[in-house]
Design a protein around this motif. Structure first.
Motif, PDB file in Angstrom:
ATOM      1  N   SER A  27       8.302   4.582   3.088  1.00 20.61           N
ATOM      2  CA  SER A  27       7.458   5.526   2.927  1.00 20.61           C
ATOM      3  C   SER A  27       6.669   5.316   1.363  1.00 20.61           C
ATOM      4  CB  SER A  27       8.256   6.740   2.701  1.00 20.61           C
ATOM      5  OG  SER A  27       9.157   6.917   1.488  1.00 20.61           O
ATOM      6  N   ARG A  28       7.495   4.672   0.417  1.00 24.43           N
ATOM      7  CA  ARG A  28       6.931   4.315  -0.707  1.00 24.43           C
ATOM      8  C   ARG A  28       5.716   3.415  -0.450  1.00 24.43           C
ATOM      9  NH1 ARG A  28      10.322   5.006  -5.646  1.00 24.43           N
ATOM     10  NH2 ARG A  28      11.980   6.449  -5.251  1.00 24.43           N
ATOM     11  N   ARG A  29       5.707   2.408   0.287  1.00 24.93           N
ATOM     12  CA  ARG A  29       4.716   1.701   0.588  1.00 24.93           C
ATOM     13  C   ARG A  29       3.531   2.275   1.153  1.00 24.93           C
ATOM     14  NH1 ARG A  29       7.295  -4.054   2.522  1.00 24.93           N
ATOM     15  NH2 ARG A  29       9.163  -3.776   0.989  1.00 24.93           N
ATOM     16  N   ARG A  30       3.737   3.429   1.970  1.00 23.24           N
ATOM     17  CA  ARG A  30       2.633   4.106   2.579  1.00 23.24           C
ATOM     18  C   ARG A  30       2.002   4.810   1.493  1.00 23.24           C
ATOM     19  NH1 ARG A  30       6.218   4.477   6.971  1.00 23.24           N
ATOM     20  NH2 ARG A  30       6.957   6.652   6.086  1.00 23.24           N
TER      21      ARG A  30
ATOM     22  N   GLY B  93      -6.060   2.721  -1.935  1.00 25.65           N
ATOM     23  CA  GLY B  93      -6.815   2.587  -1.235  1.00 25.65           C
ATOM     24  C   GLY B  93      -6.853   1.301  -0.328  1.00 25.65           C
ATOM     25  N   HIS B  94      -5.734   1.079   0.065  1.00 28.93           N
ATOM     26  CA  HIS B  94      -5.684  -0.325   0.737  1.00 28.93           C
ATOM     27  C   HIS B  94      -4.395  -0.002   2.298  1.00 28.93           C
ATOM     28  CE1 HIS B  94      -6.862  -2.044  -2.753  1.00 28.93           C
ATOM     29  NE2 HIS B  94      -7.257  -2.990  -2.142  1.00 28.93           N
ATOM     30  N   GLU B  95      -4.540  -0.868   3.091  1.00 29.25           N
ATOM     31  CA  GLU B  95      -3.796  -0.963   4.174  1.00 29.25           C
ATOM     32  C   GLU B  95      -2.412  -1.123   3.744  1.00 29.25           C
ATOM     33  OE1 GLU B  95      -4.645  -0.351   7.635  1.00 29.25           O
ATOM     34  OE2 GLU B  95      -6.650   0.017   6.756  1.00 29.25           O
ATOM     35  N   VAL B  96      -1.432  -0.606   4.542  1.00 30.45           N
ATOM     36  CA  VAL B  96      -0.032  -0.874   4.255  1.00 30.45           C
ATOM     37  C   VAL B  96       0.358  -2.121   4.249  1.00 30.45           C
ATOM     38  CG1 VAL B  96       2.386  -0.371   4.876  1.00 30.45           C
ATOM     39  CG2 VAL B  96       0.652   1.486   5.308  1.00 30.45           C
TER      40      VAL B  96
ATOM     41  N   VAL C 235      -0.108  -3.956   1.135  1.00 27.00           N
ATOM     42  CA  VAL C 235       1.005  -3.781   0.179  1.00 27.00           C
ATOM     43  C   VAL C 235       2.361  -4.633   0.673  1.00 27.00           C
ATOM     44  CG1 VAL C 235       2.747  -2.132  -0.754  1.00 27.00           C
ATOM     45  CG2 VAL C 235       0.402  -1.446  -0.198  1.00 27.00           C
ATOM     46  N   ASN C 236       2.692  -4.752   1.885  1.00 26.32           N
ATOM     47  CA  ASN C 236       3.624  -5.315   2.340  1.00 26.32           C
ATOM     48  C   ASN C 236       3.500  -7.045   2.131  1.00 26.32           C
ATOM     49  OD1 ASN C 236       4.773  -3.228   3.578  1.00 26.32           O
ATOM     50  ND2 ASN C 236       3.953  -3.718   5.783  1.00 26.32           N
TER      51      ASN C 236
END
Ligand SMILES: Nc1nc2c(ncn2[C@@H]2O[C@H](COP(=O)(O)OP(=O)(O)OP(=O)(O)O)[C@@H](O)[C@H]2O)c(=O)[nH]1
Ligand SMILES: [Mg+2]
Length: 470
Positions: free
Chosen positions: A394-397, A404-407, A410-411
């Motif tokens: 959830s933090r990643r989301r 302003g990026h896709e998950v 971040v992953n």
């Protein structure tokens, strides 16, 4: 830079290494290849002849064919002779003992005088603690004065000008006086580009020199013109004796002929080299480091110096200590990216690392990608940056939305950050000692931030988060 020569010499040395013990014939063959490589690099033929003769004599004196590792010994001799060819030691400017140091820039049209004038001011301020000022004496093109004012403003240095109606000699005198009164301690005078057949302009240059009595007359030479640059230097020297050379556009010079011939033909040292259009792309010239670059051995000393300029000492020591303990966090990462940015473009840094394959050296780095990474990291909370293990789904989301990026982005960043951390820990254990920011061991190992973006999937594991790797 020096791509042709580098490739050829690398080939020669690789051939020697594969042979182990060498016969006299092997050595003669190698000397022939070195000679051809230099000629192809557009090095002056007289220079090549005496270079090869010297290397040959030394190899015979040192009984290289009997040596245990003859190839290595040949590389050593060639390296030393390349250094000798380009001049020994490093050539600083002559600084005035009393009053400001005056520098007169001369050179052919388009050689890079105006850009280099600003670069030099920036370098002298940042590396030598000087307070420079510039004087605009090119009255033949109205745009020339604006150009100097623009680059002067970009490096934060005052520019003295009187438009295009005055006599350049008068402007030079006036400008030097104004700058002196304003407290400048280095005054760099930009002049109009000359066609070397233009006697009137040459005469003007001589008159300016006589009027302001510069402590340094620097000839700006475009290295891409190869041997032509060397003959330009000879003709300028005959007209206005100069003290040293600034070699520009070395970034685009695949051959290196001018760099290798100028000192030996004119007797005047290369003092600086310009390696790009950006205003921080000027360096003091070090023959030994240049020889290393030519022989594909990288230039770690320049790299370390750049790092030292960009990194606060405490910051760096702190970071290194944390790295040793394997405590690298996203906060450190952010700090490190900032420090690296202060060192210049990634491409210019990459060029200094030894053993980087050509394909990687030449990739285009998307500096915007780096800004994207920063945006993601800045969307993390302080706790998250300090302890990346906290960052769950959830933090990643949330971070993705915030930046302003896709998950996935971040992953990917977090995954690669983990890999890099492992890599650094390993490297640190191996006693690797390079400035923070260089997870590398001089090879292709720990990647470099911002490099090997999606298009260049051949960076090995350990690339910096978000970028390198596959
Ligand atoms: N790639 C690269 N371009 C350079 C370098 N130095 C200068 N240039 C470019 O070369 C061009 C000419 O540079 P200037 O500084 O205007 O040259 P100049 O000698 O003042 O020219 P004139 O005033 O017309 O005689 C510009 O487009 C510069 O950006 C360098 O080291 N590398
Ligand atoms: Mg100019």
């Amino acid at each position: 830079m020096f791509d042709t020569l580098q490739e050829k010499l690398e080939g020669t040395f690789a051939g020697l290494r594969s042979k182990g013990k060498l016969t006299e014939d092997d050595i003669a063959g190698a000397l022939r290849e070195i000679r051809l490589a230099l000629l192809e690099a557009d090095v002056n033929f007289k220079v090549v002849k005496s270079f090869v003769a010297t290397v040959k004599d030394r190899l015979a004196d040192e009984k290289v064919h009997e040596a245990l590792q003859p190839a290595q010994q040949i590389v050593k001799v060639v390296n030393e002779e390349l250094v000798a060819l380009m001049g020994t030691g490093q050539s600083k400017l002559t600084f005035s003992q009393r009053g400001p140091t005056i520098v007169l820039m001369a050179g052919l049209q388009g050689s890079g005088k105006t850009t280099t004038t600003a670069k030099l001011a920036k370098l002298l301020r940042e590396q030598d603690g000087k307070t420079p000022a510039l004087v605009a004496c090119d009255v033949y093109r109205p745009a020339a004065i604006d150009q100097l004012k623009t680059v002067g403003a970009q490096v934060g240095v005052p520019v003295y000008e009187q438009g295009t109606d005055k006599d350049p000699v008068e402007i030079a005198k006036w400008g030097v006086q104004q700058a002196t009164d304003a407290g400048a301690d280095v005054i760099i005078v930009d002049t109009a580009g000359r066609l070397d057949i233009d006697e009137q302009l040459m005469g003007e240059l001589v008159a300016i020199k006589k009027a302001i009595k510069p402590h340094n007359v620097l000839l700006v030479l475009d290295s891409m013109t190869g041997q032509e640059a060397v003959s330009v230097a000879e003709r300028f020297d005959a007209a206005v004796a100069f003290d040293g050379v600034i070699l520009t556009k070395l970034d685009g010079d695949a051959r290196g002929g001018a760099a290798l011939s100028v000192k030996s033909v004119t007797g005047k040292p290369i003092k600086f080299v310009a390696l790009g259009e950006q205003l921080d792309a000027l360096e003091y010239f070090h023959p030994d480091r240049m020889a290393s670059r030519i022989l594909g051995m990288g230039d770690v000393l320049t790299l370390i110096e750049k790092a030292e300029q960009a990194f606060e000492e405490d910051e760096a020591a702190d970071l290194e200590a944390r790295l040793r303990k394997g405590q690298f966090t996203f906060d450190d990462f952010l700090k490190q990216m900032k420090m690296m940015r202060r060192m210049g473009s990634f491409k210019s840094i990459l060029a200094l690392l030894p053993g980087i394959p050509k394909e990687i050296r030449n990739i285009d780095v998307d500096e915007r990608q780096i800004a994207r990474i920063e945006a993601i990291v800045l969307s993390m909370t302080k706790e998250e940056r300090g302890n990346p293990d906290l960052i769950d789904g959830s933090r990643r989301r949330r971070i993705a939305a915030g930046s302003g990026h896709e998950v996935q982005a971040v992953n990917q960043l977090i995954k690669q950050f983990g890999e890099m951390k492992k890599m650094m820990k390993m490297m640190m254990k191996g006693g690797g000692k390079l400035p923070p920011g260089f997870g590398g061991d001089g090879g292709a190992g720990g990647g470099f931030p911002g490099l090997g973006g999606p298009g260049a999937g051949n960076m090995r594991a350990g690339g910096f988060p978000g970028l390198g790797g596959r």
